[in-house]
Design a protein around this motif. Structure first.
Motif, short mmCIF file in Angstrom:
data_model
loop_
_atom_site.label_atom_id
_atom_site.label_comp_id
_atom_site.label_asym_id
_atom_site.label_seq_id
_atom_site.Cartn_x
_atom_site.Cartn_y
_atom_site.Cartn_z
N LYS A 110 0.84 -1.21 0.00
CA LYS A 110 0.00 0.00 0.00
C LYS A 110 0.87 1.25 0.00
O LYS A 110 0.48 2.28 -0.55
CB LYS A 110 -0.95 -0.03 1.19
CG LYS A 110 -1.88 -1.24 1.14
CD LYS A 110 -3.22 -1.01 1.76
CE LYS A 110 -4.04 -2.27 1.87
NZ LYS A 110 -4.85 -2.60 0.70
N LYS A 152 -3.86 0.87 7.61
CA LYS A 152 -3.73 -0.23 6.65
C LYS A 152 -2.35 -0.87 6.76
O LYS A 152 -1.34 -0.17 6.66
CB LYS A 152 -3.91 0.27 5.22
CG LYS A 152 -5.27 0.90 4.96
CD LYS A 152 -5.44 1.28 3.50
CE LYS A 152 -6.87 1.74 3.26
NZ LYS A 152 -7.15 2.02 1.84
N VAL A 162 -6.98 -3.95 6.97
CA VAL A 162 -7.49 -2.57 7.06
C VAL A 162 -8.35 -2.43 8.31
O VAL A 162 -9.29 -3.18 8.51
CB VAL A 162 -8.32 -2.21 5.81
CG1 VAL A 162 -8.92 -0.81 5.94
CG2 VAL A 162 -7.47 -2.30 4.55
N ILE A 164 -10.65 0.32 10.60
CA ILE A 164 -11.31 1.62 10.64
C ILE A 164 -11.84 1.80 12.06
O ILE A 164 -12.67 1.01 12.52
CB ILE A 164 -12.41 1.72 9.56
CG1 ILE A 164 -11.73 1.57 8.19
CG2 ILE A 164 -13.16 3.04 9.67
CD1 ILE A 164 -12.61 1.68 7.00
N GLU A 193 -4.48 6.65 6.75
CA GLU A 193 -5.17 7.38 5.68
C GLU A 193 -6.27 8.26 6.22
O GLU A 193 -6.95 7.90 7.19
CB GLU A 193 -5.81 6.38 4.71
CG GLU A 193 -5.00 6.15 3.48
CD GLU A 193 -5.73 5.28 2.47
OE1 GLU A 193 -5.02 4.61 1.74
OE2 GLU A 193 -6.98 5.27 2.43
N GLN A 194 -6.49 9.35 5.52
CA GLN A 194 -7.67 10.18 5.74
C GLN A 194 -8.90 9.33 5.39
O GLN A 194 -8.86 8.55 4.44
CB GLN A 194 -7.55 11.38 4.79
CG GLN A 194 -8.78 12.18 4.56
CD GLN A 194 -8.69 12.93 3.22
OE1 GLN A 194 -7.85 12.65 2.36
NE2 GLN A 194 -9.57 13.90 3.07
N LEU A 196 -12.33 8.70 3.73
CA LEU A 196 -13.12 9.29 2.63
C LEU A 196 -14.57 8.85 2.78
O LEU A 196 -14.85 7.66 2.93
CB LEU A 196 -12.59 8.82 1.28
CG LEU A 196 -11.19 9.27 0.89
CD1 LEU A 196 -10.79 8.65 -0.45
CD2 LEU A 196 -11.11 10.80 0.81
N GLU A 291 -8.04 1.51 -3.25
CA GLU A 291 -7.01 0.47 -3.36
C GLU A 291 -6.90 0.03 -4.82
O GLU A 291 -7.85 0.13 -5.59
CB GLU A 291 -7.35 -0.74 -2.49
CG GLU A 291 -8.64 -1.41 -2.91
CD GLU A 291 -8.87 -2.77 -2.26
OE1 GLU A 291 -7.98 -3.29 -1.60
OE2 GLU A 291 -9.98 -3.30 -2.44
P1 AMP Z 1 -9.24 -2.43 1.40
O1 AMP Z 1 -8.75 -3.69 2.05
O2 AMP Z 1 -8.18 -1.45 1.02
O3 AMP Z 1 -10.27 -2.73 0.35
O4 AMP Z 1 -10.12 -1.70 2.51
C1 AMP Z 1 -11.25 -2.32 3.05
C2 AMP Z 1 -12.37 -1.35 3.09
O5 AMP Z 1 -12.08 -0.28 3.98
C3 AMP Z 1 -12.65 -0.66 1.77
O6 AMP Z 1 -13.41 -1.42 0.90
C4 AMP Z 1 -13.38 0.56 2.25
O7 AMP Z 1 -14.74 0.24 2.53
C5 AMP Z 1 -12.70 0.89 3.53
N1 AMP Z 1 -11.68 1.93 3.34
C6 AMP Z 1 -10.39 1.74 3.01
N2 AMP Z 1 -9.75 2.91 2.94
C7 AMP Z 1 -10.64 3.87 3.22
C8 AMP Z 1 -10.59 5.31 3.30
N3 AMP Z 1 -9.46 5.98 3.10
N4 AMP Z 1 -11.73 5.96 3.59
C9 AMP Z 1 -12.87 5.29 3.83
N5 AMP Z 1 -12.99 3.95 3.77
C10 AMP Z 1 -11.89 3.25 3.49
#
Ligand code: AMP
Ligand code: GLY
Length: 427
Positions: A110, A152, A162, A164, A193-194, A196, A291
């Motif tokens: 990442k 992340k 990930v 949150i 990360e910020q 979103l 991503e």
């Molecule tokens: P990923 O494994 O990168 O797909 O992250 C898992 C989930 O986390 C994503 O599908 C989004 O729903 C959420 N997510 C990841 N990054 C962000 C972000 N910067 N802002 C808001 N939601 C995020």
């Protein structure tokens, strides 16, 4: 191979690979399809072979001995570990559909993806990469963000990397835990990360490194519970097309995200060949990259493949020649919806080896197998958390969904569970 037909080996064993196998098997240009290791569903479309996709030597030997022309890599692990480079060096004349190790870092790291996007001005959330060396800077960065906090793991963590988190102190504690090895080596670097706020979609392209073909846009539903509540899963269903991904939005996706990504990779001297999956957030009509993945999505593939009307094999064969640009991709205008049938208890502990019945009675849907196997007595058994993906077409999303529910009425296994609200947040 005969003059104009090819032998393909597809690596993987999930619903995504079953949908790919279903699509490839329809091609008049296919001589033979092997799937490794595959599942009970892929065996309908080709020959399952007991190879480990991470054992490159074994895969290379199989390709050489069986005169395989094309290798399609379904999941990210072999790509991130460099299967494409290995095959290029060890099997003559084999075309690999999947990026090399360098390009696969878009998914594998990442931190790499963030640096790449920053360099090429590709819209994404503000971030800071943190290691044990700059922990204090990381803690200060967290203090400057507003809740919720997004942490992340840099590397692959089987989709679990990930976090949150709503509470600042908890986020700080998790950052420390991640750096201390909560996700092993994958979280030795953490990207903060910020957050979103918006609605997500999955955009897929197939590229030869120079030009690209846009595939149908889809949206997946990751939470176990209806209304997107509860634990994260590998995906409970998907819809295609996505109502908000209209022409204006997709124009921005092309010019701000897809094209700078493909051109940016050329600039590294290492063109990206294969599928690219852009996980996007639509923030008030503007797309941001959440991503990159270096492969197709699951369960999105179970709606994307059924919406591709044209033959996939000539398109994949054209990669590496000038014909790629002029090979058409024809999209079915209908909706496709898939509903995932999962084992009771999933994504926590669940039982396997449940007998699956009723698939023969399904007429109006395509049933892709995700976690199934053939028992010794020939019975079809569950072998995973996500078991079957029931895909249907419709002139509307609701019509497609209703068709999947009708089909599901015929299907049964002990403790079967599914979400009834796939697509609930789309028009
Ligand atoms: P990923 O494994 O990168 O797909 O992250 C898992 C989930 O986390 C994503 O599908 C989004 O729903 C959420 N997510 C990841 N990054 C962000 C972000 N910067 N802002 C808001 N939601 C995020
Ligand atoms: N559906 C999300 C993924 O395949 O990663």
């Amino acid at each position: 191979m005969t003059e104009d037909k090819i032998k393909i080996l597809l690596l993987g064993s999930g619903g995504r690979e079953c949908a790919l196998a279903w699509k490839l098997a329809q091609s008049p240009e296919l001589d033979q399809l092997f799937i490794a290791p595959g599942n009970a569903g892929t065996a309908q479309y080709g020959t399952n072979v007991a190879l480990n996709p991470m054992d490159f030597e074994q895969v290379a030997q199989f390709c050489t001995e069986n005169r395989v022309d094309m290798l399609i890599v379904g999941s990210e692990d072999p790509l991130v570990a460099g299967i494409t480079d290995y095959m290029d060096n060890h099997v003559q004349g084999l075309k690999v559909i999947g990026p090399n190790k360098y390009c696969a870092q878009l998914e594998g790291s990442k931190d790499f993806a963030k640096q790449f996007m920053q360099k090429h001005h590709i819209p994404t959330a503000a971030h800071l990469s943190v290691t044990a060396q700059n922990l204090d800077e990381g803690l200060r960065f967290l203090e400057q963000q507003q809740a919720p906090y997004v942490l992340k793991a840099d590397g692959l963590a089987a989709g679990k990397g990930v976090l949150i988190i709503n509470d600042l102190d908890e986020a700080k504690a998790e950052l420390r835990a991640m750096l201390k090895g909560k996700f092993g080596n994958a979280s030795a670097t953490v990207v903060i990360e910020q957050f979103l706020k918006g609605i997500e979609c999955s955009v897929f392209v197939i590229t030869d490194g120079k030009t690209y073909k846009l595939l149908p846009v889809a949206k997946d539903y990751k939470r176990i519970g209806e209304n997107d509540e509860g634990l994260n899963t590998g995906g409970m269903g998907a819809v295609s097309p996505v109502s908000f991904a209209d022409e204006a939005f997709m124009d921005k996706v092309r010019t701000r995200i897809i094209e700078p990504t493909i051109e940016g990779m050329q600039g590294t001297g290492s063109a990206y060949v294969g599928f690219i999956f852009f996980g996007l957030m639509n923030v008030n009509g503007d797309p941001y990259v959440i991503e990159y993945n270096c492969r197709m999505g699951d369960p999105e593939t179970e709606v994307v493949m059924p919406r591709i009307k044209s033959d996939l094999v000539p398109l994949l064969r054209a990669i590496g020649s000038s014909a790629f640009g002029s090979t058409p991709v024809v999209i079915d205008p209908r909706y496709a919806v898939t509903v995932m049938l999962v084992s009771g208890g999933y994504p926590q502990s669940y039982e396997k080896n449940k007998v699956i019945t009723g698939l023969d009675e399904v007429e109006d849907s395509i049933v892709f197998h995700a976690g199934t196997k053939c028992g010794e007595d020939g019975k079809l058994l569950t072998s995973g958390g996500r078991v079957l993906a029931v895909t249907s077409y419709g002139d509307t999303k609701d019509e497609a969904l209703a068709r999947s529910f009708e089909s599901i009425k015929h299907i049964n296994f002990d403790k079967m569970y599914y979400r009834r609200d796939i697509g609930f947040d789309l028009k």
